[in-house]
Design an enzyme around this catalytic site. Structure first.
Site, PDB file in Angstrom:
ATOM      1  N   HIS A   1      40.679  27.199  39.765  1.00  0.00           N
ATOM      2  CA  HIS A   1      41.733  27.878  40.760  1.00  0.00           C
ATOM      3  C   HIS A   1      42.619  27.734  40.509  1.00  0.00           C
ATOM      4  O   HIS A   1      42.298  26.344  39.051  1.00  0.00           O
ATOM      5  CB  HIS A   1      41.476  26.829  41.654  1.00  0.00           C
ATOM      6  CG  HIS A   1      42.831  26.414  42.285  1.00  0.00           C
ATOM      7  ND1 HIS A   1      42.318  27.150  44.302  1.00  0.00           N
ATOM      8  CD2 HIS A   1      43.294  25.911  43.149  1.00  0.00           C
ATOM      9  CE1 HIS A   1      43.402  27.317  44.623  1.00  0.00           C
ATOM     10  NE2 HIS A   1      44.759  26.265  43.705  1.00  0.00           N
TER      11      HIS A   1
ATOM     12  N   GLY B   1      32.242  61.882  23.598  1.00  0.00           N
ATOM     13  CA  GLY B   1      31.809  63.148  25.421  1.00  0.00           C
ATOM     14  C   GLY B   1      32.478  63.269  25.965  1.00  0.00           C
ATOM     15  O   GLY B   1      33.925  62.766  25.435  1.00  0.00           O
TER      16      GLY B   1
HETATM   17  C1  LIG Z   1      52.664  22.720  37.554  1.00  0.00           C
HETATM   18  C2  LIG Z   1      50.691  21.908  37.671  1.00  0.00           C
HETATM   19  C3  LIG Z   1      50.259  23.230  37.224  1.00  0.00           C
HETATM   20  C4  LIG Z   1      48.947  23.028  37.819  1.00  0.00           C
HETATM   21  N1  LIG Z   1      48.083  23.944  37.362  1.00  0.00           N
HETATM   22  C5  LIG Z   1      46.516  23.691  37.836  1.00  0.00           C
HETATM   23  C6  LIG Z   1      45.584  25.067  38.209  1.00  0.00           C
HETATM   24  O1  LIG Z   1      45.983  26.228  37.988  1.00  0.00           O
HETATM   25  N2  LIG Z   1      44.343  24.926  38.287  1.00  0.00           N
HETATM   26  C7  LIG Z   1      44.138  23.897  38.527  1.00  0.00           C
HETATM   27  O2  LIG Z   1      43.089  23.676  38.728  1.00  0.00           O
HETATM   28  N3  LIG Z   1      44.605  22.555  38.428  1.00  0.00           N
HETATM   29  C8  LIG Z   1      46.085  23.133  38.449  1.00  0.00           C
HETATM   30  N4  LIG Z   1      46.680  21.930  38.522  1.00  0.00           N
HETATM   31  C9  LIG Z   1      45.834  20.494  38.843  1.00  0.00           C
HETATM   32  C10 LIG Z   1      46.119  20.401  40.541  1.00  0.00           C
HETATM   33  O3  LIG Z   1      46.885  20.023  40.541  1.00  0.00           O
HETATM   34  C11 LIG Z   1      45.099  19.104  40.479  1.00  0.00           C
HETATM   35  O4  LIG Z   1      44.188  18.110  40.294  1.00  0.00           O
HETATM   36  C12 LIG Z   1      44.808  18.677  41.819  1.00  0.00           C
HETATM   37  O5  LIG Z   1      46.142  18.809  42.991  1.00  0.00           O
HETATM   38  C13 LIG Z   1      44.006  17.219  42.344  1.00  0.00           C
HETATM   39  O6  LIG Z   1      43.732  17.386  43.635  1.00  0.00           O
HETATM   40  P1  LIG Z   1      43.983  16.115  44.708  1.00  0.00           P
HETATM   41  O7  LIG Z   1      42.963  16.639  45.898  1.00  0.00           O
HETATM   42  O8  LIG Z   1      43.070  15.033  43.479  1.00  0.00           O
HETATM   43  O9  LIG Z   1      45.388  15.268  44.632  1.00  0.00           O
HETATM   44  P2  LIG Z   1      46.487  16.054  44.998  1.00  0.00           P
HETATM   45  O10 LIG Z   1      46.814  17.476  44.662  1.00  0.00           O
HETATM   46  O11 LIG Z   1      47.413  15.437  43.790  1.00  0.00           O
HETATM   47  O12 LIG Z   1      46.357  15.278  46.640  1.00  0.00           O
HETATM   48  C14 LIG Z   1      47.176  13.483  46.440  1.00  0.00           C
HETATM   49  C15 LIG Z   1      47.076  14.488  48.414  1.00  0.00           C
HETATM   50  O13 LIG Z   1      47.337  12.714  48.640  1.00  0.00           O
HETATM   51  C16 LIG Z   1      48.108  12.915  48.856  1.00  0.00           C
HETATM   52  N5  LIG Z   1      48.545  11.173  49.112  1.00  0.00           N
HETATM   53  C17 LIG Z   1      49.526  10.060  48.466  1.00  0.00           C
HETATM   54  N6  LIG Z   1      48.527   8.779  48.134  1.00  0.00           N
HETATM   55  C18 LIG Z   1      48.783   8.634  49.686  1.00  0.00           C
HETATM   56  C19 LIG Z   1      48.794   7.798  50.943  1.00  0.00           C
HETATM   57  N7  LIG Z   1      48.807   6.383  50.083  1.00  0.00           N
HETATM   58  N8  LIG Z   1      48.595   8.292  51.879  1.00  0.00           N
HETATM   59  C20 LIG Z   1      48.463   9.598  52.222  1.00  0.00           C
HETATM   60  N9  LIG Z   1      48.182  10.322  51.352  1.00  0.00           N
HETATM   61  C21 LIG Z   1      48.027  10.124  50.388  1.00  0.00           C
HETATM   62  C22 LIG Z   1      49.499  12.885  48.734  1.00  0.00           C
HETATM   63  O14 LIG Z   1      50.687  13.488  48.973  1.00  0.00           O
HETATM   64  C23 LIG Z   1      49.178  14.618  48.546  1.00  0.00           C
HETATM   65  O15 LIG Z   1      48.983  15.610  48.956  1.00  0.00           O
HETATM   66  C24 LIG Z   1      48.281  21.374  37.925  1.00  0.00           C
HETATM   67  C25 LIG Z   1      48.830  20.584  38.544  1.00  0.00           C
HETATM   68  C26 LIG Z   1      50.562  20.777  38.388  1.00  0.00           C
HETATM   69  C27 LIG Z   1      51.167  19.466  38.042  1.00  0.00           C
HETATM   70  C1  LIG Z   2      36.672  61.732  35.470  1.00  0.00           C
HETATM   71  C2  LIG Z   2      35.350  61.135  35.050  1.00  0.00           C
HETATM   72  C3  LIG Z   2      35.360  60.466  34.919  1.00  0.00           C
HETATM   73  C4  LIG Z   2      34.903  58.695  35.295  1.00  0.00           C
HETATM   74  N1  LIG Z   2      34.732  58.257  34.768  1.00  0.00           N
HETATM   75  C5  LIG Z   2      33.422  57.034  34.961  1.00  0.00           C
HETATM   76  C6  LIG Z   2      33.579  55.251  34.579  1.00  0.00           C
HETATM   77  O1  LIG Z   2      34.759  55.141  34.952  1.00  0.00           O
HETATM   78  N2  LIG Z   2      32.947  54.668  34.272  1.00  0.00           N
HETATM   79  C7  LIG Z   2      31.452  55.767  34.101  1.00  0.00           C
HETATM   80  O2  LIG Z   2      30.548  55.153  34.328  1.00  0.00           O
HETATM   81  N3  LIG Z   2      31.140  56.326  33.957  1.00  0.00           N
HETATM   82  C8  LIG Z   2      32.418  57.884  33.744  1.00  0.00           C
HETATM   83  N4  LIG Z   2      32.234  58.882  34.041  1.00  0.00           N
HETATM   84  C9  LIG Z   2      30.563  59.227  33.791  1.00  0.00           C
HETATM   85  C10 LIG Z   2      30.846  59.227  32.671  1.00  0.00           C
HETATM   86  O3  LIG Z   2      31.884  59.897  32.037  1.00  0.00           O
HETATM   87  C11 LIG Z   2      29.548  60.194  31.657  1.00  0.00           C
HETATM   88  O4  LIG Z   2      28.555  59.519  33.182  1.00  0.00           O
HETATM   89  C12 LIG Z   2      28.759  59.975  30.506  1.00  0.00           C
HETATM   90  O5  LIG Z   2      30.140  60.271  29.814  1.00  0.00           O
HETATM   91  C13 LIG Z   2      27.436  60.102  29.882  1.00  0.00           C
HETATM   92  O6  LIG Z   2      27.168  59.663  28.921  1.00  0.00           O
HETATM   93  P1  LIG Z   2      26.205  60.694  28.318  1.00  0.00           P
HETATM   94  O7  LIG Z   2      25.927  60.189  26.668  1.00  0.00           O
HETATM   95  O8  LIG Z   2      24.942  60.495  28.540  1.00  0.00           O
HETATM   96  O9  LIG Z   2      27.177  62.207  28.070  1.00  0.00           O
HETATM   97  P2  LIG Z   2      28.484  62.612  28.253  1.00  0.00           P
HETATM   98  O10 LIG Z   2      29.399  62.297  27.560  1.00  0.00           O
HETATM   99  O11 LIG Z   2      28.741  63.691  28.822  1.00  0.00           O
HETATM  100  O12 LIG Z   2      27.924  63.124  26.135  1.00  0.00           O
HETATM  101  C14 LIG Z   2      27.004  64.589  25.951  1.00  0.00           C
HETATM  102  C15 LIG Z   2      27.388  65.020  24.744  1.00  0.00           C
HETATM  103  O13 LIG Z   2      27.130  66.474  24.299  1.00  0.00           O
HETATM  104  C16 LIG Z   2      27.485  67.018  22.937  1.00  0.00           C
HETATM  105  N5  LIG Z   2      26.677  67.888  22.839  1.00  0.00           N
HETATM  106  C17 LIG Z   2      26.006  69.043  24.771  1.00  0.00           C
HETATM  107  N6  LIG Z   2      25.537  69.702  23.785  1.00  0.00           N
HETATM  108  C18 LIG Z   2      24.967  69.827  22.812  1.00  0.00           C
HETATM  109  C19 LIG Z   2      24.587  70.310  21.714  1.00  0.00           C
HETATM  110  N7  LIG Z   2      23.663  71.385  22.352  1.00  0.00           N
HETATM  111  N8  LIG Z   2      23.856  70.393  20.200  1.00  0.00           N
HETATM  112  C20 LIG Z   2      25.363  69.408  20.318  1.00  0.00           C
HETATM  113  N9  LIG Z   2      26.114  68.415  20.515  1.00  0.00           N
HETATM  114  C21 LIG Z   2      25.483  67.889  22.286  1.00  0.00           C
HETATM  115  C22 LIG Z   2      28.934  67.052  24.015  1.00  0.00           C
HETATM  116  O14 LIG Z   2      29.791  68.356  23.673  1.00  0.00           O
HETATM  117  C23 LIG Z   2      29.120  65.554  24.888  1.00  0.00           C
HETATM  118  O15 LIG Z   2      29.945  65.356  23.302  1.00  0.00           O
HETATM  119  C24 LIG Z   2      33.474  59.806  34.476  1.00  0.00           C
HETATM  120  C25 LIG Z   2      33.242  61.288  34.716  1.00  0.00           C
HETATM  121  C26 LIG Z   2      34.037  61.796  34.528  1.00  0.00           C
HETATM  122  C27 LIG Z   2      34.259  64.020  34.502  1.00  0.00           C
END
Ligand SMILES: Cc1cc2nc3c(=O)[nH]c(=O)nc-3n(C[C@H](O)[C@H](O)[C@H](O)COP(=O)(O)OP(=O)(O)OC[C@H]3O[C@@H](n4cnc5c(N)ncnc54)[C@H](O)[C@@H]3O)c2cc1C
Ligand SMILES: Cc1cc2nc3c(=O)[nH]c(=O)nc-3n(C[C@H](O)[C@H](O)[C@H](O)COP(=O)(O)OP(=O)(O)OC[C@H]3O[C@@H](n4cnc5c(N)ncnc54)[C@H](O)[C@@H]3O)c2cc1C
Lengths: 59, 465, 465
Positions: free
Chosen positions: C441, C40
């Site tokens: 996070h 559609g």
């Molecule tokens: C490369 C890498 C990527 C990671 N990516 C993610 C991720 O994407 N998502 C995620 O959830 N986790 C990730 N982690 C893990 C995350 O960083 C740790 O789980 C998180 O930082 C732990 O928090 P925290 O507060 O327990 O300890 P920390 O962040 O280690 O903080 C402890 C703090 O205590 C301070 N401190 C230590 N001893 C003392 C002291 N005696 N006196 C005063 N200050 C002290 C330190 O200086 C430090 O600032 C990643 C870790 C690494 C190494």
């Molecule tokens: C530019 C644009 C962007 C959009 N973006 C989004 C979006 O991001 N997210 C979203 O949720 N909606 C979006 N929409 C809306 C979405 O396309 C419509 O809500 C959705 O297609 C409706 O579905 P439908 O099945 O009711 O009708 P349609 O998708 O219109 O399908 C109806 C079908 O029935 C057929 N038909 C009609 N009459 C007859 C018949 N007598 N005999 C046999 N077949 C027939 C047609 O040929 C068609 O294939 C967008 C619409 C447009 C125009």
């Protein structure tokens, strides 16, 4: 009774808070949500039912 | 003197600074002691710098693959100095944000190193000398540091840890990564995208052991396509710095010995708690080889002393540190809250992203739980197709009630998509509630509904087997 | 003959094909009649082509802004022919996917135009002639077509509708967009990113009238920064094709007349139901000027005839058509299900994305609902900062119980992030459950928890006022 596998009644958080506030016993409420989950509407319905009942008793 | 409860938080990472803010919101008189940098590992040498560098790598990759989408360019180049500068900019901005938040929440910040001198006092060594302070409550959040295994030759400057890997001033030509956990795999993604030949050495049978096995296989083959060589069941025996390179001698899974040579060797075999020098004994805090023992209220054995985050050595993630920080602060201020990890998402910033919450199939099997699996391949999702990505969404549901036990997503935006399923687990939702929720078109999230439908063998957009 | 319930679905869009698959899953003997293309509007000239083109535009924008992230390139160019080819590839692949799914689900597909000849029969005009078929149940899903207002001069070939705008073979230099709804704003985003000077003319006081007013102001100023000129409270009086350009005469909000000139004028003032020629009268189907009247079981007044999607003229979105299709199919096959729009997400693919579910503040006010607002600016979110984006997350909660009534997200990945809050609304969650769910996070989703905390004035990562 809709019960989850932990044995608890399935009830929405809003229904739970509402029931606590207005004093409805959840075990007496029938749920209308998916899988019989109790939603707020069910609690409010149970309350209005019980309040009309209690009114009848009072009068 | 104020009659507020006096709280001292040790460590200013995502555990400590969040605990300090929360404690202050609840009326505490809060002091935060930090010895190095606000934001801890996370903002300075962990989560944020990795993801900032990875974002530049992604922009590079998209530019290179632009032709697929009708976008052409010449001489696409990485200026790694600029990449590092941009990373620094982001971390600086976030660290100064934390400073501002602490001030806005009236938390006193003391820069210095804290050590317990007893059950109710710490000494803080600052530039100006040592000061001793007492408090009603302590929250220990000293985090962790990279583990350095006693492998011969590891003292070579070519053996770096994650901090070193994030500070490189140029992209190495070759890198051996020892340890295929989250950090190893993210750094492999980063540098392989930027043109470095990566070899991963992992002792276990699979990389990312805590993630869903099936999806891990899929990311493993995607890494392989990028030229990342992955050796599992392999053990590093020694390092040897030969001037230009470091030679890594590895005992391979077949028992044979092989030598890999790289510009750098990243040691990412894990992290250990940073509690050796904080005087746990002085305060009498029970710990298991440095891992502070806590209950689910984040209380240690010593009344009034809490420990949170990486220093308790359980789940070493920033959001866990923060969540535990909130729990500890609330309990310290007389409220009652407990930590529960059941909604904890694990995320890996590969391309595409990889995220997980709740039970894996492997865990469900071990625990003897009766489960059903629903799956939806993102190759059949319009939005993913538009983005030029694929992947898989997998839902593990209980067999009898179909409650959601776990969810695993490999795909674009996975780290944000996982949150719907974390909420589902929090609320003990079944697949019916996920199905009854309208999912917008065209989104990747539509595939979550399809995976839930597939639990019931009634997916719309794939044939049900 | 089979004793299966015979179901005929008219229209193969996201409403019709989903209804057909579901009806077949439930044991129906299903025929789908489609006159033009499977998938559609949505797959052929709607959702998917727009987003495919927008993705190329995003790749272009990221390449141009690459320097910010340390990625440099020369001669960044859009090959619009290739962009269109890639769009075609995606739609083709999805359309053939639908064909495969219908076959796998044993749905018979007839290509032809269907017209009701009575309450239980339709005539199908195909290439080979006309055939009449009877069925137990009919599901009408004929969708909608672009509305063409009777404005003088609109017959110029320079006045195009959305289908025309998605088929352009080169990027126009200037375009006047009449109507600032979702389609107008998405096409403005698309072509302005690709270098076209866009002017939007909107009759109402604001573009995107169904979205949160505060966030709409913010996206409006982002569009303005891109050079999109937005005139609200402005009414088009006439078009005049002057050979090179089309002149659009507009009565501005101050009452004065102004002439805008563009290579093209896009008419995107809405869509009307496509039901004029399907014989509604022959079947006796009640409708309101072409909008088929249905109850929440998607039943029309005629027993056994259901109508779904755009042709009922309520919420014209693909996921609504599909959801209603599932409801109609289930009811037609003897199950009982009702359509409820409370979890319906509205998405706009701007940069950053814009998504909404549930009540806006404006609606809560009109309905007299006591509410509180929680907000979190994405400028304070690490992941958004890394992506170089900002925006806002806003949660509307009931004052007494703090249940989530609505959520509004302007930010990267908003269209996928909104799903957590749609599930929250489905489950009648309060902010407490969102807060108790651990948010990973560093993700954009963390800001959802912060917005929920902010409802209680206890956000961690912004000062609470
Ligand atoms: C490369 C890498 C990527 C990671 N990516 C993610 C991720 O994407 N998502 C995620 O959830 N986790 C990730 N982690 C893990 C995350 O960083 C740790 O789980 C998180 O930082 C732990 O928090 P925290 O507060 O327990 O300890 P920390 O962040 O280690 O903080 C402890 C703090 O205590 C301070 N401190 C230590 N001893 C003392 C002291 N005696 N006196 C005063 N200050 C002290 C330190 O200086 C430090 O600032 C990643 C870790 C690494 C190494
Ligand atoms: C530019 C644009 C962007 C959009 N973006 C989004 C979006 O991001 N997210 C979203 O949720 N909606 C979006 N929409 C809306 C979405 O396309 C419509 O809500 C959705 O297609 C409706 O579905 P439908 O099945 O009711 O009708 P349609 O998708 O219109 O399908 C109806 C079908 O029935 C057929 N038909 C009609 N009459 C007859 C018949 N007598 N005999 C046999 N077949 C027939 C047609 O040929 C068609 O294939 C967008 C619409 C447009 C125009």
């Amino acid at each position: 009774m809709p019960v989850s596998n932990s044995g608890r009644i399935k009830v929405s958080p809003l229904a739970k808070k509402t029931a606590a506030k207005i004093g409805v016993d959840l075990s007496t409420v029938k749920g209308s949500g998916p899988n019989g989950r109790i939603v707020q509407k069910d609690v409010l319905a149970a309350e209005s039912k019980s309040s009309t009942e209690s009114k009848v008793v009072k009068e | 003197m104020s009659d507020k409860i006096k709280v001292v938080v040790i460590g200013g990472g995502p555990g400590g600074y969040v605990a300090a803010i929360r404690a202050s919101q609840l009326g505490g008189d809060v002091t935060l002691v930090e010895k190095e940098y606000l934001g801890g590992t996370c903002l300075n040498v962990g989560c944020i710098p990795t993801k900032a560098l990875l974002h530049s790598a992604e922009i590079y990759e998209e530019a290179v693959e632009g032709a697929k989408y009708g976008i052409f360019a010449n001489d696409i180049k990485i200026d790694f100095t600029k990449v590092q500068e941009r990373k620094k900019l982001v971390t600086k901005q976030l660290v100064s944000g934390v400073k501002g938040l602490l001030a806005a929440n009236k938390v006193k910040v003391v820069f210095g190193e804290a050590t317990f001198t007893g059950k109710d006092s710490i000494a803080i060594k600052t530039e100006k000398g040592t000061e001793t302070i007492k408090a009603d409550k302590f929250i220990v959040a000293t985090g962790s540091i990279p583990a350095k295994p006693p492998i011969p030759g590891i003292e070579s400057t070519k053996c770096i840890d994650s901090t070193g890997a994030l500070e490189l001033q140029e992209v190495p030509k070759t890198m051996i990564i020892v340890g295929g956990g989250v950090i190893g795999v993210e750094i492999a993604t980063l540098y392989s995208t930027l043109g470095c030949k990566i070899t991963i050495i992992e002792m276990l049978d699979e990389i990312l052991p805590m993630m869903d096995g099936e999806l891990t296989k899929s990311i493993r083959s995607k890494l392989a396509k990028k030229g990342v060589e992955i050796n599992t069941g392999a053990k590093v025996m020694s390092f040897k710095d030969n001037g230009d390179n470091v030679d890594v001698t590895v005992q391979m899974s077949d028992g044979k010995t092989k030598v890999f040579s790289g510009d750098k060797a990243l040691i990412s075999i894990g992290r250990r708690t940073n509690t050796q020098t904080i005087g746990l004994d002085k305060a009498g805090i029970v710990n298991d080889r440095g891992r502070i023992t806590v209950n689910n209220k984040m209380e240690t054995n010593v009344p009034g002393i809490y420990a949170i985050g990486d220093c308790v050595g359980q789940i070493m993630l920033a959001h866990i540190a923060s969540t535990q920080g909130e729990v500890a602060a609330e309990n310290a201020l007389g409220h009652c809250n407990v930590f529960d990890s059941k909604t904890n998402p694990s995320c890996v910033y590969t391309k595409p992203e990889f995220a997980s919450v709740g039970l894996t199939e492997e865990e469900a099997k071990i625990k003897g739980i009766d489960y059903i699996v629903g799956k939806f391949p993102l190759a059949a999702n319009g939005r993913a197709m538009i983005m030029g990505e694929d992947g898989m969404i997998k839902i593990i549901a209980g067999k009898e009630y179909k409650e959601i036990l776990g969810a695993h997503i490999l795909g674009p935006r996975a780290t944000d998509l996982i949150q719907e399923l974390a909420l589902a687990i929090q609320m003990e939702a079944t697949i019916d509630e996920v199905i009854a929720t309208i999912h917008a078109h065209p989104t990747v999230a539509e595939a979550i509904k399809e995976a839930a439908l597939s639990v019931d063998k009634r997916a719309i957009h794939i044939p049900n087997k």
